[in-house]
Every structure is written in structure tokens, then in C-alpha cells.
Design an enzyme around this catalytic site. Structure first.
Site, PDB file in Angstrom:
ATOM      1  N   THR A 132       0.937  -0.834   0.227  1.00  0.00           N
ATOM      2  CA  THR A 132       0.319   0.066  -0.256  1.00  0.00           C
ATOM      3  C   THR A 132       0.595   1.043   0.199  1.00  0.00           C
ATOM      4  O   THR A 132      -0.157   2.412   0.349  1.00  0.00           O
ATOM      5  CB  THR A 132      -0.861  -0.104   1.325  1.00  0.00           C
ATOM      6  N   UNK A 133       2.069   0.775  -0.352  1.00  0.00           N
ATOM      7  CA  UNK A 133       2.840   1.847  -0.309  1.00  0.00           C
ATOM      8  C   UNK A 133       3.119   2.757  -1.921  1.00  0.00           C
ATOM      9  O   UNK A 133       4.167   1.303  -2.275  1.00  0.00           O
ATOM     10  CB  UNK A 133       4.199   1.866   0.825  1.00  0.00           C
ATOM     11  N   PRO A 134       2.286   3.690  -2.240  1.00  0.00           N
ATOM     12  CA  PRO A 134       3.318   3.735  -3.389  1.00  0.00           C
ATOM     13  C   PRO A 134       3.937   4.130  -4.523  1.00  0.00           C
ATOM     14  O   PRO A 134       4.849   3.582  -5.355  1.00  0.00           O
ATOM     15  CB  PRO A 134       1.507   5.140  -3.922  1.00  0.00           C
TER      16      PRO A 134
END
Length: 269
Positions: A132-134
Site C-alpha cells: 500500500t506504499u505507492p
């Protein structure tokens, strides 16, 4: 009744951390508040759409945050404070011993330790992050290419930590996946399997539910390290702005060139 000495010491440490971190935290709060103004966001953050479509793929593309994302919220401030505290209290430091924390393998769900993946006198690259960390996911293929190109003299390990932007916390619409906060080890292992799909051939392990590796290495939101002979010889900056695959590549290139020199190479960043 007076509190125990170790309790007093811990309280003093927490108080010292608050005093030292508060100025930096308040500056971050101000920046996040300003970034909620679209005109400021477009000026400060260079979106991917500004890049030349014909240019070769970059290892470290610029940060890109959609206008639909709120930057200054209670959840975002909690996440920022948590990350800054982890960095302050981490036990991994450049030139010092590498914390040998427990991790869980995806195949067989076996409990082992990070230094179990270190082989002889070869550098061990640690890459901490989550789906979930772009910025982490935007660089995952670059990391995969680097690992494939340097496997002749270095080993690589992806460590899946707690979600940077869980959908029930600081939500990011730019995230590749919408994953809630891990409630059990199986949640984390399932998320780590998604990461493995994006980087086939890479070795992936998961942090334990005590988040021991994340805490020891100050890895939240994402971070890079190199371990050599049990020592931290490269410590990347805190993500997202300090997370740079290109910088890691340069370190590995310098190490390969100077491997026959005098001792281990230690680079401050």
C-alpha cells in the site's frame, strides 16, 4: 510508591524523544497541510504525467499524489509520528551491528532470522516495504532488475512490514492494493504474496506481528539497508523521499569496484 528505575528511564527516553522530534513533526504537519491545497501540491510534487513519455523508465520516479488524497488528517499525522518515533528508537545504525530480528518465510511459514539470509562475505540487501506504499511499489520492478543484475556478488531480501497506507487508516487512492491493517500473521503473509507476484524471483519474508524488524531498522514507510559481515554498511534514508534504488545501485557498483580494497565499504547517506 515510587516507580521502578527502569520505568523512570523509559519515561525519560519517551520525553526526550518527544522534545527532539516535535520540531520536525510540526514542520511535517505544516507541509502536509500545505499539500492539501491543489496549487501547492502541483508545484511541489512533480506528477508522473509531467514526464516525457518517450524517456526511459526511471529507477526513482518522482512522487505522484492524486488530488483525491488528503494529506493532513488525523490518520496521516499518527502515521508520520509513528514513523519518526521508529526512526529515533531504531537499533540499526551505520557501521554498527545489524539487528538479527525474526521474520517469517512465505514458503512453509517458517520462523527464521534476517541474518540467516546472509551468505559468507556477500552483501545482503534488505528492502523493507508494503503493497500500500505507492513509492515503494513504483520502484519494485527497478529493485527486481537490480537484484537480477547483481546476484553474482550480493544477496537480496524483501521484508514485508505493516501497511504504509491501510484502507482503514491513512488511505491512499494511489496504492496498488487496498489492504486493511494486518490483524494476524496470515493477513501479512497474504499481502506479502501479492508483493511476490509483482517481483517474481525475489526472495520475500514477512515481519512478525510484533513488528520487530520494522522497529529495529526504523523501516516505516519503506527503507533500504545493506548488511555485510553482520554490520550495517549502507543505510538508506526514510521513505518516501529518502528511498532511492539509484543510490543503492551506486553503492553496489562502488562496492564491486573496491571489493578487493582495504576492508568493508561504509557509505553515509
Amino acid at each position: 510508591m515510587l516507580p521502578a528505575p527502569h520505568t523512570c528511564c523509559r519515561l525519560l527516553q519517551q520525553l526526550l524523544a518527544c522534545c527532539l522530534l516535535l520540531p520536525r513533526f510540526l514542520l511535517t504537519v505544516l507541509l502536509l497541510w500545505l499539500l492539501d491545497f491543489p496549487c501547492v501540491r502541483r508545484r511541489v510534487i512533480r506528477g508522473a504525467k509531467e514526464e516525457d513519455p518517450g524517456a526511459p523508465e526511471r529507477e526513482d520516479p518522482p512522487l505522484c499524489v492524486s488530488d483525491t488524497n488528503r494529506m493532513c488528517t488525523l490518520e496521516s499525522l499518527k502515521a508520520v509520528w509513528y514513523g519518526q518515533k521508529l526512526d529515533f528508537f531504531k537499533s540499526a545504525h551505520l557501521g554498527g551491528g545489524a539487528p538479527n530480528t525474526e521474520v517469517v518465510t512465505l514458503e512453509g511459514q517458517r520462523l527464521c532470522r534476517i541474518l540467516d539470509f546472509s551468505k559468507g562475505h556477500r552483501p545482503l540487501v534488505l528492502n523493507f516495504g508494503s503493497c500500500t506504499u505507492p513509492p515503494f511499489m513504483a520502484r519494485l520492478q527497478a529493485y527486481q532488475r537490480l537484484a537480477a543484475q547483481r546476484l553474482d556478488f550480493a544477496d537480496f531480501l524483501l521484508v514485508y512490514i505493516e501497511e504504509a497506507h491501510p484502507c482503514d487508516g491513512w488511505l491512499s487512492t494511489d496504492a496498488a492494493y487496498q489492504i486493511p491493517t494486518h490483524q494476524c500473521l496470515q493477513d501479512r503473509l497474504r499481502a506479502a504474496q501479492l508483493m511476490l507476484q509483482g517481483a517474481p524471483g525475489c526472495r520475500v519474508v514477512a515481519d512478525t506481528m510484533t513488528n520487530a524488524s520494522n522497529a529495529a531498522y526504523g523501516a516505516y514507510f519503506e527503507r533500504l539497508y545493506v548488511i555485510l559481515d553482520g554490520k550495517v554498511v549502507y543505510q538508506g534514508g526514510r521513505g518516501p523521499e529518502g528511498y532511492k534504488i539509484g543510490e543503492l545501485r551506486n553503492w553496489l557498483d562502488q562496492y564491486q569496484t573496491r571489493a578487493t580494497g582495504n576492508g568493508a565499504l561504509v557509505i553515509q547517506v
